[in-house]
Design an enzyme around this catalytic site. Structure first.
Site, PDB file in Angstrom:
ATOM      1  N   TYR A 142      24.046  13.045 -20.618  1.00 19.12           N
ATOM      2  CA  TYR A 142      22.902  12.975 -20.102  1.00 19.12           C
ATOM      3  C   TYR A 142      22.537  13.813 -19.036  1.00 19.12           C
ATOM      4  CZ  TYR A 142      19.354  10.127 -17.643  1.00 19.12           C
ATOM      5  OH  TYR A 142      18.005   9.387 -17.244  1.00 19.12           O
ATOM      6  N   ASP A 237      26.772  20.649 -15.527  1.00 17.70           N
ATOM      7  CA  ASP A 237      25.822  19.424 -14.808  1.00 17.70           C
ATOM      8  C   ASP A 237      27.077  18.902 -14.086  1.00 17.70           C
ATOM      9  OD1 ASP A 237      24.799  17.200 -14.080  1.00 17.70           O
ATOM     10  OD2 ASP A 237      23.541  17.040 -15.826  1.00 17.70           O
ATOM     11  N   LYS A 265      22.920  13.068  -6.584  1.00 12.43           N
ATOM     12  CA  LYS A 265      22.923  12.111  -5.288  1.00 12.43           C
ATOM     13  C   LYS A 265      24.083  12.258  -4.507  1.00 12.43           C
ATOM     14  CE  LYS A 265      23.465   9.832  -9.672  1.00 12.43           C
ATOM     15  NZ  LYS A 265      22.722   9.837 -10.792  1.00 12.43           N
TER      16      LYS A 265
HETATM   17  N1  HOZ Z   1      23.950   7.255 -16.024  1.00 14.12           N
HETATM   18  C1  HOZ Z   1      23.071   7.133 -14.940  1.00 14.12           C
HETATM   19  C2  HOZ Z   1      23.512   7.963 -13.639  1.00 14.12           C
HETATM   20  N2  HOZ Z   1      24.189   9.300 -14.168  1.00 14.12           N
HETATM   21  C3  HOZ Z   1      23.056   5.809 -14.441  1.00 14.12           C
HETATM   22  C4  HOZ Z   1      21.906   5.366 -13.447  1.00 14.12           C
HETATM   23  C5  HOZ Z   1      20.431   5.284 -13.581  1.00 14.12           C
HETATM   24  O1  HOZ Z   1      19.933   5.926 -14.660  1.00 14.12           O
HETATM   25  O2  HOZ Z   1      19.825   4.629 -13.015  1.00 14.12           O
END
Ligand code: HOZ
Length: 425
Positions: A142, A237, A265
């Site tokens: 993702y 990433d 973040k």
């Molecule tokens: N997998 C996402 C963070 N890399 C989860 C957080 C989200 O989408 O709010």
């Protein structure tokens, strides 16, 4: 009715699904999301006053635990000078210097506001640099919610079982090629099919959005070799692994150099921050130096920079934090594995450093297809049991469990007892 329930009822009328990011909705685990009022150290407290030991950690950035005094003070101090200027600041230079000092492959870095932005900008830079259009991503990885990357994506997309998002024109994904994580042959086949057409290969060096899936031995090295051979930009990433697996992220952990790296973040200590950076000749394609346009009023926001600088400085000054965190996490995840085995189950406990995932399947989880064999109803059951014990795991199977430096041996022993309780119900 609890306050969380009342808030959720109201929220679903006002916000799609009642949440501002799908995974928070508890859709795949059932029940009502806990509306969090405050967090400190390893605990989050909801609006009803319930306290939970937190293993989400804001999806990574809370590596030092919540509400760390050094970061809090830095933010408060920064706020005293105003919240945003839309103009250059000394802190942005300080942040760039800090990051490029710590990470040897970063010649230059550009701040943005999220991991999604970092990735879409890095891809644009890679395309501008190579003059090519196609990109390779891995199924189950993702990279945020930009159009071109919502192809067999992980995280909430995988949880919802959506192969491709609605609202994305075909034209936006026609140059996105999908390969199989941990399968170099699948990447080689794409290079054979599209020689001289692939601008970038983007990968989560440790996949952490289909649950945690470590790279097989030789996989990342193979990607490096193929990208060098084909003049393709290798993008790591590191939105999750950056400054988490170690000070130099996955690049340092596995000793592989990427051409571009994206961060999220964690470099804002939880504030909305992202960044991309890497080789000078690629980064100098970015405007105003080069022809690749990318901009943002809030990029390098002074308050966010203050938070990030405080966190990264602390980590740089005390790199032993990583040794202790990784050692503690390793022992903890291995103990879960032992407990599962002792209880007679063959579930898979995947982990790297301080992130891990328990998959409810007998099949070793090495890629998207095997991750999908996990019994998500079983995960939901496990999640609800743990929540009742005051332990807040990720509310979806295809996410990671994040440990922080603030979790004590005693905290982890409490969790292990709860796991034992679940297994022996
Ligand atoms: N997998 C996402 C963070 N890399 C989860 C957080 C989200 O989408 O709010």
């Amino acid at each position: 009715m609890t306050k969380s329930e009342a808030l959720f009822e109201k929220a679903v009328r006002l916000i799609p699904g009642g949440v501002n990011s799908p995974v928070r909705a508890f859709g795949s685990v059932g029940g009502t999301p806990r509306f969090i009022d405050r967090a400190d150290g390893v605990f989050m407290t909801d609006v009803d006053g319930n306290r939970y030991m937190d293993f989400i950690g804001s999806w990574g950035p809370m590596i030092l635990g919540h509400n760390h005094p050094v970061i809090r003070e830095a933010v408060i101090k920064a706020c005293e000078n105003g919240l945003s200027y839309g103009a250059a600041t000394e802190r942005e230079v300080e942040m760039a210097e800090l990051m490029t000092d710590i990470i040897p492959t970063l010649d230059m870095v550009r701040m943005v506001n999220s991991g999604t932005e970092a990735v879409m900008s890095a891809i644009r830079a890679a395309r501008g640099y190579t003059g090519r259009d196609k990109i390779v991503k891995f199924m189950g990885c993702y990279h945020g919610h930009s159009d071109a990357l919502l192809v067999k994506a992980g995280s909430g997309v995988m949880t919802a079982g959506i192969p491709d998002s609605a609202g994305v024109p075909k034209g936006c994904t026609q140059d996105t090629l999908s390969a199989v994580y941990n399968d170099l042959d699948s990447v080689e086949a794409l290079f054979a099919q599209y020689p001289d057409e692939i601008a970038a290969v983007i990968v989560e060096p440790v996949a952490a959005n289909m649950g945690v899936v470590p790279p097989a031995e030789g996989f990342l090295e193979g990607l490096r070799r193929l990208c060098t051979q084909h003049g393709t930009v290798l993008i790591f990433d590191e939105v999750i692994t950056g400054f988490r697996l170690g000070l130099q992220g996955a690049q340092g952990y596995y000793n592989i150099d990427a051409d571009l790296v994206t961060y999220g973040k964690i470099i804002g200590a939880g504030m909305p921050v992202g960044a991309y950076g890497g080789k000078r000749e690629i980064m100098e394609m970015v405007s105003p130096v080069g022809a690749v346009y990318q901009a943002g009023t809030l990029s390098g926001n002074p308050v966010a920079m203050a938070a990030g600088i405080a966190q990264l400085t602390l980590l740089k000054q005390q790199p032993e934090i990583y040794d202790r965190l990784n050692e503690k996490s390793d022992a903890f995840f291995e103990k879960i594995r032992e407990e599962v085995k002792k209880a007679g189950y063959s579930w898979q406990m995947n982990h790297v450093g301080s992130i891990g995932s328990l998959f409810f399947t007998e099949t070793p989880v090495t890629n998207y297809a095997s991750a999908k064999t996990s019994d998500t109803a079983n995960y939901a059951d496990y999640f609800r049991y743990m929540l009742e014990q005051g332990i807040h795991l990720a509310p979806a199977q295809f996410e990671a469990m994040f440990l922080s430096a603030a979790h004590t041996e005693e905290n982890l022993e409490y969790v292990l007892n709860a796991v034992r309780g679940y297994l022996n119900r």
